[in-house]
Design a protein around this motif. Structure first.
Motif, PDB file in Angstrom:
ATOM      1  N   LEU A 275       0.834  -1.203   0.000  1.00 13.24           N
ATOM      2  CA  LEU A 275       0.000   0.000   0.000  1.00 13.24           C
ATOM      3  C   LEU A 275       0.872   1.257   0.000  1.00 13.24           C
ATOM      4  O   LEU A 275       0.672   2.176  -0.802  1.00 13.24           O
ATOM      5  N   LEU A 276       1.872   1.287   0.858  1.00 13.06           N
ATOM      6  CA  LEU A 276       2.760   2.454   0.904  1.00 13.06           C
ATOM      7  C   LEU A 276       3.510   2.584  -0.418  1.00 13.06           C
ATOM      8  O   LEU A 276       3.707   3.675  -0.938  1.00 13.06           O
ATOM      9  N   LYS A 277       3.910   1.436  -0.964  1.00 11.47           N
ATOM     10  CA  LYS A 277       4.653   1.470  -2.215  1.00 11.47           C
ATOM     11  C   LYS A 277       3.800   2.080  -3.326  1.00 11.47           C
ATOM     12  O   LYS A 277       4.263   2.908  -4.105  1.00 11.47           O
ATOM     13  N   ALA A 278       2.536   1.671  -3.351  1.00 11.47           N
ATOM     14  CA  ALA A 278       1.669   2.136  -4.424  1.00 11.47           C
ATOM     15  C   ALA A 278       1.291   3.603  -4.276  1.00 11.47           C
ATOM     16  O   ALA A 278       1.110   4.299  -5.256  1.00 11.47           O
ATOM     17  N   ARG A 279       1.139   4.077  -3.050  1.00  8.24           N
ATOM     18  CA  ARG A 279       0.579   5.411  -2.854  1.00  8.24           C
ATOM     19  C   ARG A 279       1.549   6.459  -2.328  1.00  8.24           C
ATOM     20  O   ARG A 279       1.270   7.637  -2.394  1.00  8.24           O
ATOM     21  N   CYS A 280       2.639   6.027  -1.748  1.00  8.33           N
ATOM     22  CA  CYS A 280       3.484   7.018  -1.056  1.00  8.33           C
ATOM     23  C   CYS A 280       4.947   7.011  -1.492  1.00  8.33           C
ATOM     24  O   CYS A 280       5.597   8.056  -1.477  1.00  8.33           O
ATOM     25  N   VAL A 281       5.465   5.834  -1.855  1.00  5.81           N
ATOM     26  CA  VAL A 281       6.917   5.705  -2.012  1.00  5.81           C
ATOM     27  C   VAL A 281       7.472   6.501  -3.200  1.00  5.81           C
ATOM     28  O   VAL A 281       8.639   6.873  -3.214  1.00  5.81           O
ATOM     29  N   ASN A 282       6.604   6.813  -4.139  1.00  9.97           N
ATOM     30  CA  ASN A 282       7.030   7.667  -5.245  1.00  9.97           C
ATOM     31  C   ASN A 282       7.688   8.944  -4.734  1.00  9.97           C
ATOM     32  O   ASN A 282       8.664   9.425  -5.309  1.00  9.97           O
ATOM     33  N   CYS A 283       7.116   9.498  -3.697  1.00  9.85           N
ATOM     34  CA  CYS A 283       7.647  10.757  -3.153  1.00  9.85           C
ATOM     35  C   CYS A 283       8.400  10.530  -1.855  1.00  9.85           C
ATOM     36  O   CYS A 283       9.085  11.414  -1.377  1.00  9.85           O
ATOM     37  N   HIS A 284       8.204   9.372  -1.233  1.00  8.69           N
ATOM     38  CA  HIS A 284       8.870   9.100   0.044  1.00  8.69           C
ATOM     39  C   HIS A 284       9.644   7.800  -0.094  1.00  8.69           C
ATOM     40  O   HIS A 284       9.317   6.799   0.537  1.00  8.69           O
ATOM     41  N   GLY A 285      10.620   7.761  -0.977  1.00  5.95           N
ATOM     42  CA  GLY A 285      11.371   6.526  -1.188  1.00  5.95           C
ATOM     43  C   GLY A 285      12.805   6.834  -1.570  1.00  5.95           C
ATOM     44  O   GLY A 285      13.341   7.894  -1.225  1.00  5.95           O
ATOM     45  N   ALA A 286      13.385   5.906  -2.315  1.00  2.90           N
ATOM     46  CA  ALA A 286      14.801   6.063  -2.641  1.00  2.90           C
ATOM     47  C   ALA A 286      15.043   7.260  -3.562  1.00  2.90           C
ATOM     48  O   ALA A 286      16.050   7.947  -3.462  1.00  2.90           O
ATOM     49  N   ARG A 287      14.067   7.521  -4.431  1.00  8.55           N
ATOM     50  CA  ARG A 287      14.304   8.588  -5.407  1.00  8.55           C
ATOM     51  C   ARG A 287      14.046   9.981  -4.853  1.00  8.55           C
ATOM     52  O   ARG A 287      14.762  10.918  -5.156  1.00  8.55           O
ATOM     53  N   LYS A 288      12.955  10.101  -4.097  1.00  9.20           N
ATOM     54  CA  LYS A 288      12.634  11.408  -3.515  1.00  9.20           C
ATOM     55  C   LYS A 288      12.308  11.198  -2.053  1.00  9.20           C
ATOM     56  O   LYS A 288      11.734  10.172  -1.690  1.00  9.20           O
ATOM     57  N   GLN A 289      12.652  12.168  -1.232  1.00  6.21           N
ATOM     58  CA  GLN A 289      12.322  12.077   0.198  1.00  6.21           C
ATOM     59  C   GLN A 289      11.618  13.354   0.613  1.00  6.21           C
ATOM     60  O   GLN A 289      12.171  14.180   1.320  1.00  6.21           O
ATOM     61  N   LYS A 290      10.390  13.508   0.152  1.00  7.36           N
ATOM     62  CA  LYS A 290       9.646  14.721   0.501  1.00  7.36           C
ATOM     63  C   LYS A 290       9.467  14.788   2.015  1.00  7.36           C
ATOM     64  O   LYS A 290       9.191  13.772   2.649  1.00  7.36           O
ATOM     65  N   GLY A 291       9.643  15.966   2.570  1.00  3.98           N
ATOM     66  CA  GLY A 291       9.539  16.122   4.023  1.00  3.98           C
ATOM     67  C   GLY A 291      10.585  15.288   4.740  1.00  3.98           C
ATOM     68  O   GLY A 291      10.410  14.936   5.901  1.00  3.98           O
ATOM     69  N   GLU A 292      11.646  14.936   4.037  1.00  4.57           N
ATOM     70  CA  GLU A 292      12.733  14.086   4.574  1.00  4.57           C
ATOM     71  C   GLU A 292      12.215  12.771   5.130  1.00  4.57           C
ATOM     72  O   GLU A 292      12.769  12.217   6.075  1.00  4.57           O
ATOM     73  N   LEU A 293      11.142  12.308   4.545  1.00  6.62           N
ATOM     74  CA  LEU A 293      10.521  11.077   5.038  1.00  6.62           C
ATOM     75  C   LEU A 293      10.594   9.990   3.974  1.00  6.62           C
ATOM     76  O   LEU A 293      10.328  10.243   2.801  1.00  6.62           O
ATOM     77  N   ARG A 294      11.002   8.801   4.430  1.00  3.18           N
ATOM     78  CA  ARG A 294      10.947   7.646   3.528  1.00  3.18           C
ATOM     79  C   ARG A 294      10.024   6.604   4.127  1.00  3.18           C
ATOM     80  O   ARG A 294      10.029   6.382   5.331  1.00  3.18           O
ATOM     81  N   LEU A 295       9.239   5.976   3.247  1.00  6.44           N
ATOM     82  CA  LEU A 295       8.272   4.994   3.734  1.00  6.44           C
ATOM     83  C   LEU A 295       8.493   3.641   3.068  1.00  6.44           C
ATOM     84  O   LEU A 295       7.589   2.836   2.979  1.00  6.44           O
ATOM     85  N   ASP A 296       9.725   3.384   2.595  1.00  5.95           N
ATOM     86  CA  ASP A 296       9.938   2.144   1.838  1.00  5.95           C
ATOM     87  C   ASP A 296      10.558   1.018   2.643  1.00  5.95           C
ATOM     88  O   ASP A 296      10.552  -0.124   2.182  1.00  5.95           O
ATOM     89  N   THR A 297      11.116   1.290   3.802  1.00  4.45           N
ATOM     90  CA  THR A 297      11.636   0.183   4.617  1.00  4.45           C
ATOM     91  C   THR A 297      11.250   0.446   6.075  1.00  4.45           C
ATOM     92  O   THR A 297      11.025   1.598   6.459  1.00  4.45           O
ATOM     93  N   PRO A 298      11.187  -0.608   6.885  1.00  2.45           N
ATOM     94  CA  PRO A 298      10.824  -0.432   8.285  1.00  2.45           C
ATOM     95  C   PRO A 298      11.689   0.618   8.989  1.00  2.45           C
ATOM     96  O   PRO A 298      11.169   1.485   9.684  1.00  2.45           O
ATOM     97  N   ASP A 299      13.005   0.543   8.772  1.00  4.42           N
ATOM     98  CA  ASP A 299      13.889   1.490   9.465  1.00  4.42           C
ATOM     99  C   ASP A 299      13.561   2.926   9.110  1.00  4.42           C
ATOM    100  O   ASP A 299      13.519   3.796   9.972  1.00  4.42           O
ATOM    101  N   TRP A 300      13.341   3.160   7.840  1.00  6.70           N
ATOM    102  CA  TRP A 300      13.035   4.524   7.430  1.00  6.70           C
ATOM    103  C   TRP A 300      11.681   4.968   7.966  1.00  6.70           C
ATOM    104  O   TRP A 300      11.506   6.116   8.352  1.00  6.70           O
ATOM    105  N   ILE A 301      10.739   4.082   7.970  1.00  4.02           N
ATOM    106  CA  ILE A 301       9.416   4.450   8.479  1.00  4.02           C
ATOM    107  C   ILE A 301       9.527   4.863   9.938  1.00  4.02           C
ATOM    108  O   ILE A 301       8.982   5.869  10.365  1.00  4.02           O
ATOM    109  N   LEU A 302      10.316   4.087  10.700  1.00  3.52           N
ATOM    110  CA  LEU A 302      10.474   4.395  12.118  1.00  3.52           C
ATOM    111  C   LEU A 302      11.256   5.684  12.324  1.00  3.52           C
ATOM    112  O   LEU A 302      11.057   6.391  13.308  1.00  3.52           O
TER     113      LEU A 302
END
Ligand code: HEC
Length: 422
Positions: free
Chosen positions: A155-182
């Motif tokens: 779900l996060l991959k489909a809706r959020c990771v585009n902007c919160h993942g390896a390529r972009k970190q909007k708001g300095e937030l990544r949602l693609d791995t447990p560590d980053w989410i935490l």
């Protein structure tokens, strides 16, 4: 058959409602009259009911005669019942006329009962077998345990990771791995386990669409209520990345579609200009592919961690072969390789890489060939490479590795070929 008769046949779909209405009304009126020990209704009503049944039956019969109308058990029973009801209604009229009230009412009762399956079969033919129960089926909820990896991550991959993942970190937030989410983002923690109401992530999703802090941003595809509920349930249950949590909800097929779309988006034309401006050699591995070979040989002397990171960041997903030989990178850069999901060949010759950095290669799924020639790695460092599932070749000459170390490692990782001498 003349056209007029054909049209009359097709009017079956209109006529059929007449006997349904009239017979049910008649049945109800006769039932109350019977309970109050009153006499039957005036004959004109019975005559009307009979006429309507005949109209429906003959038009139905004509419709069936039209070429191309199929033949199956539903049709057959619908037709039989229709004709039986028409004949029965004539009997009804006759009994009424003869003053045989009891038999007349019994027959009427039978007819009303027969109308139910007749009507249902008719409905099945026009709307399909499942027409009546279909809505119930669609709403049928499945109940199962869900997990982070089966439900939340997609779900996060489909809706959020585009902007919160390896390529972009909007708001300095990544949602693609447990560590980053935490780790959370600019504004602090994104999720508060067990406390959905205090979780920034849910707070943002729940904001009104027009609020500029709303997630995902207004123009992007929004979460469905059930998807929001899923996130809520997960956080409420403690936001565990391993343990399943109970989830009674509808399975969303749309996620897969969204994931595919995201995949396509990642194929958008790559901006390779910054790399080329920096004299880095970059080349697709074949025509019509987005798999890249990137070689830092030419500008290697200027290429430190920050430079390399900045240049590679936009193309991480595409890197398959990477040459960083003789650059001035350090162990600090090593975690970046985890963000290159397709990396197969990595050349780190004559760099300042040490055992500490090697640890970060961890379980890289695709890394196949690794060049560590003329680095300071030791037996201890390379023993960490046995966790790499695809690793086949490692070049090691001119390092601190010893023949004994390599021989014993070779036994533990037989699929990998460790090459110690030139
Ligand atoms: C189109 C890009 C885009 C998508 C998709 C997107 N976001 Fe964001 N997100 C942003 C931007 C831009 C910011 C920073 C703006 C701000 O701080 O208000 C942000 C900030 C955030 C923050 C605050 C981070 C912080 O600590 O400041 C959270 C939480 C968040 N997003 C969650 C999500 C969630 C959850 C999803 C998926 C359901 C999502 N976002 C999807 C662009 C996006």
């Amino acid at each position: 058959m003349t056209e007029l008769l054909l049209v009359f046949g097709r009017f079956h779909v209109v006529f059929l409602h007449l006997p349904l209405g009239i017979f049910f009304a008649l049945g109800f009126v006769e039932w109350t009259a019977w309970r109050k020990s009153q006499g039957p209704v005036p004959r004109v009503w019975v005559a009307l009911a009979t006429a309507s049944a005949l109209l429906a039956a003959t038009s139905g019969w004509l419709l069936h005669e039209e070429p191309g109308r199929g033949e199956d058990w539903v049709m057959e029973w619908h037709e039989r019942l229709g004709i039986a009801i028409a004949l029965g209604s004539i009997l009804c009229l006759w009994l009424h006329r003869k003053g045989k009230v009891k038999q007349y009412r019994r027959t009427l009762c039978l007819l009303v009962t027969a109308l139910l399956p007749a009507g249902h079969f008719g409905g099945m033919m026009t709307h399909g077998d499942d027409f009546l129960w279909e809505p119930l089926k669609q709403a049928k909820e499945i109940s199962a345990d869900a997990t982070y990896s089966s439900h939340i991550a997609p779900l996060l991959k489909a809706r959020c990771v585009n902007c919160h993942g390896a390529r972009k970190q909007k708001g300095e937030l990544r949602l693609d791995t447990p560590d980053w989410i935490l780790a959370g983002g600019e504004g602090g923690l994104a999720i508060e386990p067990n406390a959905p109401l205090e979780s920034e992530l849910l707070y943002r999703i729940r904001l009104p669409l027009e609020d500029e802090d709303h997630m995902p941003p207004e123009e992007k595809r929004q979460l469905k209520p059930s998807e929001l509920e899923l996130l809520e349930t997960w956080i409420h249950a403690g936001a565990s990345f391993e343990d399943p949590f109970p989830w009674v909800g509808q399975e969303e097929q749309t996620l897969e579609v969204a994931a595919v779309e995201e995949e396509k988006e990642s194929l958008e034309p790559m901006n390779l200009a910054p790399l080329k401006d920096a004299l880095v050699h970059v080349q697709p591995l074949a025509a019509n592919t987005d798999a890249l070979w990137i070689d830092f040989s030419a500008p290697c002397a200027d290429m430190d961690d920050a430079q390399v990171r900045a240049l590679l960041r936009p193309v991480l997903q595409h890197i398959v072969e990477l040459n960083l030989a003789r650059t001035i990178i350090t162990d600090e850069l090593m975690p970046l390789f985890q963000e290159m999901p397709r990396l197969e060949k990595l050349d780190l010759r004559e760099t300042a890489i040490t055992d500490v950095g090697l640890k970060n290669l961890g379980h890289h799924p695709t890394l196949h060939t690794l060049n560590l020639v003329s680095t300071r790695v030791t037996d201890v460092g390379i023993s960490q490479l046995k966790t790499l599932p695809s690793l086949q070749k490692v070049w090691l000459w001119n390092t601190a590795c010893t023949a004994e170390g390599v021989t014993s490692l070779q036994k533990e990782a037989p699929q990998t070929h460790f090459i110690l001498v030139e």
